[in-house]
Design a protein around this motif. Structure first.
Motif, PDB file in Angstrom:
ATOM      1  N   TYR B  35       0.847  -1.185   0.000  1.00 62.07           N
ATOM      2  CA  TYR B  35       0.000   0.000   0.000  1.00 62.07           C
ATOM      3  C   TYR B  35       0.883   1.235   0.000  1.00 62.07           C
ATOM      4  CZ  TYR B  35      -3.902  -3.006   1.326  1.00 62.07           C
ATOM      5  OH  TYR B  35      -4.872  -3.979   1.342  1.00 62.07           O
ATOM      6  N   GLN B  37       0.877   5.417   1.006  1.00 59.89           N
ATOM      7  CA  GLN B  37       0.186   6.480   1.724  1.00 59.89           C
ATOM      8  C   GLN B  37       0.830   7.810   1.371  1.00 59.89           C
ATOM      9  OE1 GLN B  37       0.209   6.295   6.091  1.00 59.89           O
ATOM     10  NE2 GLN B  37      -1.900   7.021   6.099  1.00 59.89           N
ATOM     11  N   GLY B  42      -5.269   8.680   2.664  1.00 61.83           N
ATOM     12  CA  GLY B  42      -5.327   7.337   3.234  1.00 61.83           C
ATOM     13  C   GLY B  42      -4.449   6.368   2.466  1.00 61.83           C
ATOM     14  N   LEU B  43      -4.386   5.165   2.948  1.00 57.72           N
ATOM     15  CA  LEU B  43      -3.600   4.131   2.267  1.00 57.72           C
ATOM     16  C   LEU B  43      -4.318   3.682   0.996  1.00 57.72           C
ATOM     17  CD1 LEU B  43      -2.935   3.693   5.490  1.00 57.72           C
ATOM     18  CD2 LEU B  43      -1.784   1.664   4.611  1.00 57.72           C
ATOM     19  N   PHE B  45      -4.261   0.779  -2.042  1.00 56.54           N
ATOM     20  CA  PHE B  45      -3.773  -0.538  -2.464  1.00 56.54           C
ATOM     21  C   PHE B  45      -2.949  -0.416  -3.732  1.00 56.54           C
ATOM     22  CE2 PHE B  45      -3.787  -5.005  -3.300  1.00 56.54           C
ATOM     23  CZ  PHE B  45      -3.998  -5.144  -4.666  1.00 56.54           C
TER      24      PHE B  45
END
Lengths: 113, 114
Positions: B35, B37, B42-43, B45
């Protein structure tokens, strides 16, 4: 496209307060919803929810899922300064997306002494 | 039982250089997820791998990024010809089962491109 929205984006409280963090989602073929706590390092797992209406509890933290209304809440009672962190909500879809998490942007919680 | 190990923790690269990020999953885990960031986000995928196989790379940029998880050794996320926009924290998670149920995250690698 799968989508997760968290609110509020940030929250400032004093020790002893109770907070409720919200997470709404849109996902094709829902499998699970997960909550993580992130403190400047690795997200640490809090809860995984798969069924509606069943509350998960761990100490002062609890969480519940509503699959009809497509949201989850994370409650923290009697907050402490150590609860200050970013709280992340993520959903996992099944099917070909199995294992892939879609994260919300996070809620930044700050707990003042 | 050591957790998910990522190294380096911090990596500084000049524009145009290559970045290699390593992830050693927890013992017994054969599923790895990467992932990214970005600041204030946010993170996101990137890719899901099992030993020697890429299962889902739908989140990987089409150019300059590649990932592998060989039979022996750590999973590698490779970024060629880095640009400033690649500056981010890169997290790896591993699990023993397919799915996020038991996934544990590493500490992340913070990449800074100067």
């Amino acid at each position: 496209e799968d989508k997760v929205v968290q609110s509020p984006l940030s929250l400032v409280v004093h020790e002893g307060d109770t907070v409720t963090l919200n997470c709404s989602y849109e996902v094709t073929n829902f499998r699970s919803l997960l909550w993580y706590k992130q403190e400047k390092k690795a997200p640490t797992f809090l809860f995984m929810l798969t069924s509606s209406g069943i509350e998960k509890k761990s100490g002062r933290l609890s969480s519940i899922l509503d699959k009809k209304e497509l949201f989850s809440i994370l409650n923290i009672t009697a907050t402490q300064t150590g609860d200050s962190a970013v709280y992340l909500c993520a959903v996992e879809a099944g099917g070909t997306s199995y294992g892939k998490l879609t994260f919300g942007q996070g809620t930044i919680l700050t707990v003042h002494p | 039982n050591a957790g998910v190990m990522q190294n380096p923790r911090h990596l500084v690269r000049r524009r145009g250089q290559e970045a290699r990020l390593r992830c050693s999953p927890m013992k017994g885990h054969s599923h790895v997820y990467w992932y990214r960031q970005l600041p204030e986000e946010g993170l996101k995928f990137m890719v899901y791998l099992q030993k020697e196989n890429i299962i889902d790379e739908s989140g990987m940029p089409k150019e300059r990024f590649s990932a592998e998880f060989p039979k022996e050794g750590p999973s590698i996320l490779r970024i060629q010809q880095v640009v400033r926009g690649d500056s981010a924290a890169y997290f790896c998670a591993s699990s023993s089962l397919q799915g996020a149920t038991e996934a544990f995250f590493g500490q992340g690698t913070r990449l800074t491109v100067v």
